[in-house]
Design a protein around this motif. Sequence first.
Motif, PDB file in Angstrom:
ATOM      1  N   HIS A 151       0.944  -1.220  -0.078  1.00 12.18           N
ATOM      2  CA  HIS A 151      -0.147  -0.068   0.227  1.00 12.18           C
ATOM      3  C   HIS A 151       0.909   1.059   0.028  1.00 12.18           C
ATOM      4  O   HIS A 151       0.480   2.202  -0.861  1.00 12.18           O
ATOM      5  N   GLN A 152       1.749   1.565   0.963  1.00 10.12           N
ATOM      6  CA  GLN A 152       2.508   2.506   1.143  1.00 10.12           C
ATOM      7  C   GLN A 152       1.942   3.880   1.289  1.00 10.12           C
ATOM      8  O   GLN A 152       2.655   4.910   0.939  1.00 10.12           O
ATOM      9  N   GLY A 153       0.607   3.653   1.780  1.00  3.74           N
ATOM     10  CA  GLY A 153      -0.045   4.829   2.089  1.00  3.74           C
ATOM     11  C   GLY A 153      -0.495   5.728   0.677  1.00  3.74           C
ATOM     12  O   GLY A 153      -1.215   6.954   1.055  1.00  3.74           O
ATOM     13  N   LYS A 154      -0.446   5.045  -0.207  1.00  3.06           N
ATOM     14  CA  LYS A 154      -1.090   5.779  -1.613  1.00  3.06           C
ATOM     15  C   LYS A 154      -2.096   4.978  -2.231  1.00  3.06           C
ATOM     16  O   LYS A 154      -2.003   3.835  -2.572  1.00  3.06           O
ATOM     17  N   THR A 155      -3.394   5.334  -2.084  1.00  2.00           N
ATOM     18  CA  THR A 155      -4.558   4.702  -2.329  1.00  2.00           C
ATOM     19  C   THR A 155      -4.626   4.154  -3.926  1.00  2.00           C
ATOM     20  O   THR A 155      -4.879   3.219  -4.255  1.00  2.00           O
ATOM     21  N   ASP A 156      -4.301   5.337  -4.482  1.00  2.00           N
ATOM     22  CA  ASP A 156      -4.308   5.421  -6.101  1.00  2.00           C
ATOM     23  C   ASP A 156      -3.523   4.214  -6.705  1.00  2.00           C
ATOM     24  O   ASP A 156      -3.623   3.469  -7.453  1.00  2.00           O
ATOM     25  N   ALA A 157      -2.104   4.324  -6.184  1.00  2.84           N
ATOM     26  CA  ALA A 157      -1.321   3.482  -6.748  1.00  2.84           C
ATOM     27  C   ALA A 157      -1.567   1.898  -6.268  1.00  2.84           C
ATOM     28  O   ALA A 157      -1.309   1.226  -7.063  1.00  2.84           O
ATOM     29  N   PHE A 158      -2.042   1.829  -4.992  1.00  4.46           N
ATOM     30  CA  PHE A 158      -2.437   0.276  -4.536  1.00  4.46           C
ATOM     31  C   PHE A 158      -3.711  -0.207  -5.566  1.00  4.46           C
ATOM     32  O   PHE A 158      -3.530  -1.258  -5.964  1.00  4.46           O
ATOM     33  N   ARG A 159      -4.468   0.982  -5.904  1.00  6.06           N
ATOM     34  CA  ARG A 159      -5.452   0.228  -6.573  1.00  6.06           C
ATOM     35  C   ARG A 159      -5.049   0.029  -8.077  1.00  6.06           C
ATOM     36  O   ARG A 159      -5.576  -0.947  -8.626  1.00  6.06           O
ATOM     37  N   ARG A 160      -4.251   0.480  -8.634  1.00  5.04           N
ATOM     38  CA  ARG A 160      -3.493   0.240  -9.873  1.00  5.04           C
ATOM     39  C   ARG A 160      -3.051  -1.312  -9.874  1.00  5.04           C
ATOM     40  O   ARG A 160      -2.828  -1.754 -10.656  1.00  5.04           O
ATOM     41  N   LEU A 161      -2.057  -1.405  -8.795  1.00  4.31           N
ATOM     42  CA  LEU A 161      -1.415  -2.455  -8.534  1.00  4.31           C
ATOM     43  C   LEU A 161      -2.400  -3.540  -8.387  1.00  4.31           C
ATOM     44  O   LEU A 161      -2.211  -4.640  -9.188  1.00  4.31           O
ATOM     45  N   VAL A 162      -3.359  -3.637  -7.590  1.00  2.49           N
ATOM     46  CA  VAL A 162      -4.261  -4.779  -7.430  1.00  2.49           C
ATOM     47  C   VAL A 162      -5.241  -5.068  -8.857  1.00  2.49           C
ATOM     48  O   VAL A 162      -5.837  -6.101  -9.242  1.00  2.49           O
ATOM     49  N   SER A 163      -5.447  -3.961  -9.528  1.00  2.00           N
ATOM     50  CA  SER A 163      -6.055  -3.888 -10.941  1.00  2.00           C
ATOM     51  C   SER A 163      -5.418  -4.741 -11.819  1.00  2.00           C
ATOM     52  O   SER A 163      -6.106  -5.540 -12.902  1.00  2.00           O
ATOM     53  N   LEU A 164      -3.989  -5.126 -11.694  1.00  2.00           N
ATOM     54  CA  LEU A 164      -3.469  -5.972 -12.568  1.00  2.00           C
ATOM     55  C   LEU A 164      -3.629  -7.325 -12.166  1.00  2.00           C
ATOM     56  O   LEU A 164      -3.741  -8.276 -13.356  1.00  2.00           O
ATOM     57  N   LEU A 165      -4.219  -7.771 -11.007  1.00  5.79           N
ATOM     58  CA  LEU A 165      -4.858  -9.046 -10.877  1.00  5.79           C
ATOM     59  C   LEU A 165      -5.987  -9.259 -11.492  1.00  5.79           C
ATOM     60  O   LEU A 165      -6.533 -10.309 -11.975  1.00  5.79           O
ATOM     61  N   ASP A 166      -6.881  -8.178 -11.425  1.00  9.28           N
ATOM     62  CA  ASP A 166      -8.227  -8.404 -11.956  1.00  9.28           C
ATOM     63  C   ASP A 166      -9.028  -7.108 -12.089  1.00  9.28           C
ATOM     64  O   ASP A 166      -9.327  -6.109 -11.102  1.00  9.28           O
ATOM     65  N   LYS A 167      -8.734  -6.706 -13.493  1.00  8.19           N
ATOM     66  CA  LYS A 167      -9.249  -5.292 -13.691  1.00  8.19           C
ATOM     67  C   LYS A 167     -10.844  -5.069 -13.587  1.00  8.19           C
ATOM     68  O   LYS A 167     -11.215  -3.760 -12.853  1.00  8.19           O
ATOM     69  N   THR A 168     -11.585  -5.905 -13.800  1.00  5.30           N
ATOM     70  CA  THR A 168     -13.048  -5.831 -13.128  1.00  5.30           C
ATOM     71  C   THR A 168     -13.389  -5.710 -11.910  1.00  5.30           C
ATOM     72  O   THR A 168     -14.282  -4.874 -11.432  1.00  5.30           O
ATOM     73  N   ALA A 169     -12.610  -6.194 -11.094  1.00  4.19           N
ATOM     74  CA  ALA A 169     -12.873  -6.481  -9.620  1.00  4.19           C
ATOM     75  C   ALA A 169     -12.435  -5.045  -9.025  1.00  4.19           C
ATOM     76  O   ALA A 169     -13.113  -4.817  -7.688  1.00  4.19           O
ATOM     77  N   PHE A 170     -11.278  -4.441  -9.390  1.00  2.00           N
ATOM     78  CA  PHE A 170     -10.955  -3.192  -8.836  1.00  2.00           C
ATOM     79  C   PHE A 170     -10.933  -1.835 -10.033  1.00  2.00           C
ATOM     80  O   PHE A 170      -9.925  -1.417 -10.178  1.00  2.00           O
ATOM     81  N   PRO A 171     -12.037  -1.523 -10.442  1.00  2.00           N
ATOM     82  CA  PRO A 171     -12.408  -0.537 -11.200  1.00  2.00           C
ATOM     83  C   PRO A 171     -12.013   0.775 -10.837  1.00  2.00           C
ATOM     84  O   PRO A 171     -11.438   1.632 -11.706  1.00  2.00           O
ATOM     85  N   ASP A 172     -12.041   0.977  -9.529  1.00  2.00           N
ATOM     86  CA  ASP A 172     -11.788   2.569  -9.154  1.00  2.00           C
ATOM     87  C   ASP A 172     -11.714   2.265  -7.532  1.00  2.00           C
ATOM     88  O   ASP A 172     -11.661   0.998  -7.237  1.00  2.00           O
ATOM     89  N   ALA A 173     -11.225   3.484  -7.100  1.00  2.00           N
ATOM     90  CA  ALA A 173     -10.683   3.347  -5.428  1.00  2.00           C
ATOM     91  C   ALA A 173     -11.715   2.958  -4.629  1.00  2.00           C
ATOM     92  O   ALA A 173     -11.357   2.423  -3.578  1.00  2.00           O
ATOM     93  N   GLY A 174     -12.985   3.252  -5.185  1.00  2.00           N
ATOM     94  CA  GLY A 174     -14.142   2.684  -3.987  1.00  2.00           C
ATOM     95  C   GLY A 174     -14.165   1.411  -3.949  1.00  2.00           C
ATOM     96  O   GLY A 174     -14.951   0.656  -3.089  1.00  2.00           O
ATOM     97  N   SER A 175     -13.698   0.480  -4.995  1.00  4.38           N
ATOM     98  CA  SER A 175     -13.867  -1.063  -4.996  1.00  4.38           C
ATOM     99  C   SER A 175     -12.766  -1.714  -4.091  1.00  4.38           C
ATOM    100  O   SER A 175     -12.800  -2.849  -3.892  1.00  4.38           O
ATOM    101  N   ILE A 176     -11.978  -0.927  -3.355  1.00  4.56           N
ATOM    102  CA  ILE A 176     -10.854  -1.566  -2.664  1.00  4.56           C
ATOM    103  C   ILE A 176     -11.401  -1.697  -1.222  1.00  4.56           C
ATOM    104  O   ILE A 176     -11.722  -0.803  -0.407  1.00  4.56           O
ATOM    105  N   ASN A 177     -12.009  -2.945  -0.804  1.00  7.25           N
ATOM    106  CA  ASN A 177     -12.229  -3.110   0.410  1.00  7.25           C
ATOM    107  C   ASN A 177     -11.678  -4.537   0.930  1.00  7.25           C
ATOM    108  O   ASN A 177     -11.288  -5.402   0.014  1.00  7.25           O
ATOM    109  N   ARG A 178     -11.873  -5.063   2.136  1.00  5.12           N
ATOM    110  CA  ARG A 178     -11.190  -6.134   2.493  1.00  5.12           C
ATOM    111  C   ARG A 178     -11.861  -7.367   2.147  1.00  5.12           C
ATOM    112  O   ARG A 178     -11.146  -8.340   1.770  1.00  5.12           O
TER     113      ARG A 178
END
Length: 427
Positions: free
Chosen positions: A270-297
């Motif tokens: 994470h490194q404290g940067k939500t946008d960068a973390f969202r871009r990172l996990v979107s590499l695993l599944d683009k549809t599951a994490f389309p935006d910052a609001g989709s990031i949850n446990r």
Amino acid sequence: MQFSDGKWLYDAGRRMRCRLLEHVDAWGQTAVRVWYPEAHAIALVGPDKLNPIEDLRTSQEEIAYITAAARVADALDENTLLAPIESSVIPLPHQILALLKAVASDRVRLLLADEVGLGKTIEAGLIIKELKLRGMIRRVLVVAPKGLVSQWAAEMRTHFGEDFRLLLPSDFPAFRRVAGHDNVWRMFDQIICPMDAVKPIDSRRGWSKEELAEYNRDRFEDLMAAHWDLIVIDEAHRLGGMTEHVARFKLGQGLAESAPYLLLLTATPHQGKTDAFRRLVSLLDKTAFPDAGSINRERLEPYLVRTEKRKAIDAQGNPLFKPRRTQLVPVHWNERHVLQRQLYEAISEYVRIGYNQAMREKKNYVGFLLILMQRLVTSSTRAIRTTLERRLDREEAAWRIESESRDQVHPELVPRLIIRVEGLGNA
């Protein structure tokens, strides 16, 4: 019942004959390593599951039928792990759990985010070995920072018996002359390459469009078109980038779309940067994490493997690391500490002024280096004297070069601090 090494036995659970290779102690219990010739496999089993082959009262045809059926059942059993048996490492419990999570998935696309020192490379190696033994993958690419590629090759060979070719773009001309292969990335089934050597570039001073196109084709486009089964990216947090237009993120996107299976390794996802973390996990599944609001446990759980040091245990359930305890101990100044106290307070004032100025000028690195002075002054007067003298030399050189109107960080304080150090001696 105690069996001797080399004896032929019958495994009633698997309904297969086997040969005892050796007795071993695993996970605090006695076990035996046996070879199943029909299954072409070696496994650790409990002695109580084995019987002498002489006790069987069945025909050869029946044994052959039962063995064939057992092999099919074994192949369909997702909980049968082969990688730990075929490797030279004894996995820790959290590494076994990571492997189980990988084989339980239809598509192995995971973020391995254990804390530093918990063996993410071992986890990746176990997954690679397991998927290969199951016949699910053949072509594997590992992308890592330049300083880690040799370490990756050594660990894969030592622990898992897997040979990876370290491929550098500078070697391409030689490979083409020897093998005559247009796409060098297809010459080997298991390759390791440096991350920054294969990222695409949009421009370079003095280069024509044709030169840029050739560069990107060799290092990026051909890499994407090499038909990988599994891609592993170490230090994957570097792919998040500041924006989606950064070269490393473009590399991550290309790699993510080039293989059905993907492993991202990082201790600091994470490194404290939500946008960068969202871009990172979107590499695993683009549809599951389309935006910052989709990031949850809940959404992250199927993709995330993370173990903290404070929760890591060994095979016996004991903590792997001693718990760290922080305790504040007050220190009182005595009369004999007058000079030391004056020096410490003077250094603190100097650091405070310099740090605030560095922050105003957005020179965070300068502020960090100034803070280190407070650690040096508590170490020894010799340590802080050497640092102050070097800083004074740099400041005096800057004063001679720069205009007198330039705002300096209280340069007159440095000589005074050195004088105070002299009063304490060089102990």
